[in-house]
Design a protein around this motif. Sequence first.
Motif, mmCIF file in Angstrom:
data_model
loop_
_atom_site.group_PDB
_atom_site.id
_atom_site.type_symbol
_atom_site.label_atom_id
_atom_site.label_comp_id
_atom_site.label_asym_id
_atom_site.label_seq_id
_atom_site.Cartn_x
_atom_site.Cartn_y
_atom_site.Cartn_z
ATOM 1 N N ALA A 89 -93.520 -32.112 -5.300
ATOM 2 C CA ALA A 89 -93.933 -33.501 -5.508
ATOM 3 C C ALA A 89 -95.383 -33.565 -5.968
ATOM 4 O O ALA A 89 -95.728 -34.340 -6.877
ATOM 5 C CB ALA A 89 -93.749 -34.297 -4.217
ATOM 6 N N TYR A 90 -96.240 -32.761 -5.380
ATOM 7 C CA TYR A 90 -97.647 -32.733 -5.788
ATOM 8 C C TYR A 90 -97.789 -32.200 -7.206
ATOM 9 O O TYR A 90 -98.579 -32.721 -8.010
ATOM 10 C CB TYR A 90 -98.439 -31.869 -4.813
ATOM 11 C CG TYR A 90 -99.933 -31.939 -4.996
ATOM 12 C CD1 TYR A 90 -100.630 -33.108 -4.693
ATOM 13 C CD2 TYR A 90 -100.646 -30.843 -5.459
ATOM 14 C CE1 TYR A 90 -102.004 -33.177 -4.848
ATOM 15 C CE2 TYR A 90 -102.024 -30.899 -5.611
ATOM 16 C CZ TYR A 90 -102.701 -32.079 -5.309
ATOM 17 O OH TYR A 90 -104.058 -32.143 -5.478
ATOM 18 N N LEU A 91 -97.006 -31.192 -7.530
ATOM 19 C CA LEU A 91 -97.042 -30.637 -8.887
ATOM 20 C C LEU A 91 -96.593 -31.680 -9.906
ATOM 21 O O LEU A 91 -97.211 -31.825 -10.969
ATOM 22 C CB LEU A 91 -96.138 -29.407 -8.955
ATOM 23 C CG LEU A 91 -96.045 -28.697 -10.312
ATOM 24 C CD1 LEU A 91 -97.378 -28.061 -10.662
ATOM 25 C CD2 LEU A 91 -94.953 -27.623 -10.269
ATOM 26 N N LEU A 92 -95.546 -32.415 -9.585
ATOM 27 C CA LEU A 92 -95.017 -33.396 -10.522
ATOM 28 C C LEU A 92 -95.943 -34.595 -10.693
ATOM 29 O O LEU A 92 -96.005 -35.188 -11.777
ATOM 30 C CB LEU A 92 -93.643 -33.883 -10.046
ATOM 31 C CG LEU A 92 -92.506 -32.864 -10.074
ATOM 32 C CD1 LEU A 92 -91.246 -33.466 -9.471
ATOM 33 C CD2 LEU A 92 -92.229 -32.391 -11.487
ATOM 34 N N ASN A 93 -96.662 -34.963 -9.642
ATOM 35 C CA ASN A 93 -97.445 -36.195 -9.683
ATOM 36 C C ASN A 93 -98.934 -35.985 -9.930
ATOM 37 O O ASN A 93 -99.597 -36.890 -10.445
ATOM 38 C CB ASN A 93 -97.269 -36.960 -8.366
ATOM 39 C CG ASN A 93 -95.880 -37.531 -8.208
ATOM 40 O OD1 ASN A 93 -95.599 -38.629 -8.672
ATOM 41 N ND2 ASN A 93 -94.993 -36.787 -7.556
ATOM 42 N N VAL A 94 -99.455 -34.830 -9.568
ATOM 43 C CA VAL A 94 -100.906 -34.615 -9.663
ATOM 44 C C VAL A 94 -101.238 -33.341 -10.432
ATOM 45 O O VAL A 94 -102.403 -33.084 -10.730
ATOM 46 C CB VAL A 94 -101.534 -34.573 -8.251
ATOM 47 C CG1 VAL A 94 -103.056 -34.590 -8.305
ATOM 48 C CG2 VAL A 94 -101.071 -35.758 -7.413
ATOM 49 N N ALA A 202 -114.002 -31.323 -5.936
ATOM 50 C CA ALA A 202 -112.798 -30.832 -5.252
ATOM 51 C C ALA A 202 -111.777 -30.334 -6.266
ATOM 52 O O ALA A 202 -111.566 -30.961 -7.309
ATOM 53 C CB ALA A 202 -112.189 -31.946 -4.409
ATOM 54 N N GLY A 203 -111.159 -29.212 -5.969
ATOM 55 C CA GLY A 203 -110.082 -28.690 -6.795
ATOM 56 C C GLY A 203 -108.747 -29.294 -6.386
ATOM 57 O O GLY A 203 -108.670 -30.152 -5.503
ATOM 58 N N ARG A 204 -107.683 -28.810 -7.040
ATOM 59 C CA ARG A 204 -106.357 -29.363 -6.742
ATOM 60 C C ARG A 204 -105.962 -29.131 -5.288
ATOM 61 O O ARG A 204 -105.408 -30.012 -4.634
ATOM 62 C CB ARG A 204 -105.319 -28.731 -7.665
ATOM 63 C CG ARG A 204 -105.576 -28.922 -9.141
ATOM 64 C CD ARG A 204 -105.225 -30.311 -9.602
ATOM 65 N NE ARG A 204 -105.435 -30.458 -11.042
ATOM 66 C CZ ARG A 204 -105.179 -31.551 -11.734
ATOM 67 N NH1 ARG A 204 -104.715 -32.610 -11.125
ATOM 68 N NH2 ARG A 204 -105.411 -31.598 -13.032
ATOM 69 N N ALA A 205 -106.227 -27.916 -4.774
ATOM 70 C CA ALA A 205 -105.851 -27.611 -3.391
ATOM 71 C C ALA A 205 -106.621 -28.489 -2.410
ATOM 72 O O ALA A 205 -106.060 -29.025 -1.451
ATOM 73 C CB ALA A 205 -106.095 -26.132 -3.096
ATOM 74 N N ALA A 206 -107.933 -28.639 -2.645
ATOM 75 C CA ALA A 206 -108.747 -29.466 -1.750
ATOM 76 C C ALA A 206 -108.295 -30.918 -1.792
ATOM 77 O O ALA A 206 -108.254 -31.596 -0.752
ATOM 78 C CB ALA A 206 -110.213 -29.353 -2.145
ATOM 79 N N LEU A 213 -102.395 -35.317 1.558
ATOM 80 C CA LEU A 213 -101.678 -35.131 2.821
ATOM 81 C C LEU A 213 -102.071 -36.149 3.891
ATOM 82 O O LEU A 213 -101.181 -36.714 4.550
ATOM 83 C CB LEU A 213 -101.882 -33.700 3.334
ATOM 84 C CG LEU A 213 -101.014 -33.283 4.526
ATOM 85 C CD1 LEU A 213 -99.536 -33.446 4.198
ATOM 86 C CD2 LEU A 213 -101.318 -31.846 4.932
ATOM 87 N N PRO A 214 -103.376 -36.435 4.098
ATOM 88 C CA PRO A 214 -103.706 -37.470 5.098
ATOM 89 C C PRO A 214 -103.109 -38.839 4.769
ATOM 90 O O PRO A 214 -102.650 -39.553 5.667
ATOM 91 C CB PRO A 214 -105.239 -37.500 5.067
ATOM 92 C CG PRO A 214 -105.644 -36.155 4.570
ATOM 93 C CD PRO A 214 -104.587 -35.762 3.579
ATOM 94 N N LEU A 215 -103.117 -39.217 3.485
ATOM 95 C CA LEU A 215 -102.597 -40.527 3.109
ATOM 96 C C LEU A 215 -101.072 -40.558 3.080
ATOM 97 O O LEU A 215 -100.474 -41.637 3.106
ATOM 98 C CB LEU A 215 -103.142 -40.933 1.738
ATOM 99 C CG LEU A 215 -104.658 -41.144 1.670
ATOM 100 C CD1 LEU A 215 -105.090 -41.477 0.257
ATOM 101 C CD2 LEU A 215 -105.101 -42.231 2.633
ATOM 102 N N LEU A 216 -100.451 -39.383 3.038
ATOM 103 C CA LEU A 216 -98.993 -39.298 2.999
ATOM 104 C C LEU A 216 -98.410 -38.963 4.366
ATOM 105 O O LEU A 216 -97.202 -38.758 4.488
ATOM 106 C CB LEU A 216 -98.598 -38.223 1.971
ATOM 107 C CG LEU A 216 -97.185 -38.273 1.374
ATOM 108 C CD1 LEU A 216 -96.996 -39.520 0.546
ATOM 109 C CD2 LEU A 216 -96.934 -37.025 0.517
#
Length: 301
Positions: A89-94, A202-206, A213-216
Amino acid sequence: MTHGRTRFIIGFLAFPVLLYLVYVISPYAQAFYIAMTNWRGVNANPQFVGLENFRRLLDDAVFWKAVWHNLLLLILLPVGTITIALFFAYLLNVGGEGRGVGGIRGSGFYKVVFFFPQVLAVAIIAVLFQQVFRPDRGGMLNGPLMALGLEPIGFLSNPDIALWSVLGVLIWQAVGFYVVLFSAGMASIPKEMYEAAQIDGAGRAAMFFRVTLPLLWDTVQVGWVYLGIAALDVFAVVWVMTAEQGGPDHSTTVIAAEIYRNAFDYFKFGYASAMGVVLFFFTIGFAVLALRLSRRERIEY
């Protein structure tokens, strides 16, 4: 005015509550009563045996093996499914290329592909993977191995790996739904937050661990509970796909399979109901524990 409103609310809710009592609470109450009898499904006047069925469960090695398998699935199914679903999901959206924050090209198509297993009945998925795991040249996995001169792997016949094969099927079947669910949650996160994180270096991982993750988290929490309940009710896949409906040698059996076996193969409906009562409290206990342990302060944005 208050009296009239109260009468309206009671009149509006009376019928739904009655239906809930008849079709939900009543079966639960009957199951609890049957669990304390020796009812075999045909005797009209079953004998009341109290807690005898529950005492027998303590000495039932197969039942405790089923409990252990459910506990393993209870841990591994949510962890595996949520981890993989969050990644995709993160890959597809961000995870789009270039500056800024955006999804990859064709993300909508990929979501449809991921979601496809959800439109298949669980029994159909079990039959399909029976063919995938076949231990001969017709198996999708063993066929290439045998073509290379290697020994076939008994995915469903080897007691040491049969449960892991079932777990793989369950994760494959569930991931697509949670990819779409998490994608919807990520789409609601303001892009300005990602852009601010990028400005701060911040990079993608950060960005994933500090923003996404906190907002999700509320969505992840709900997914965890749903997957945990699914892990306690994996009857269809186990019964259709595995050898001996939970074999070999009970290596893939789960509580739901033992309930069915005792009720409809051995006609021990009282004993099966006792297993059902235990499963009921396992499910309720897991849901309460998961919600409490994963509870955190809500983040507004």
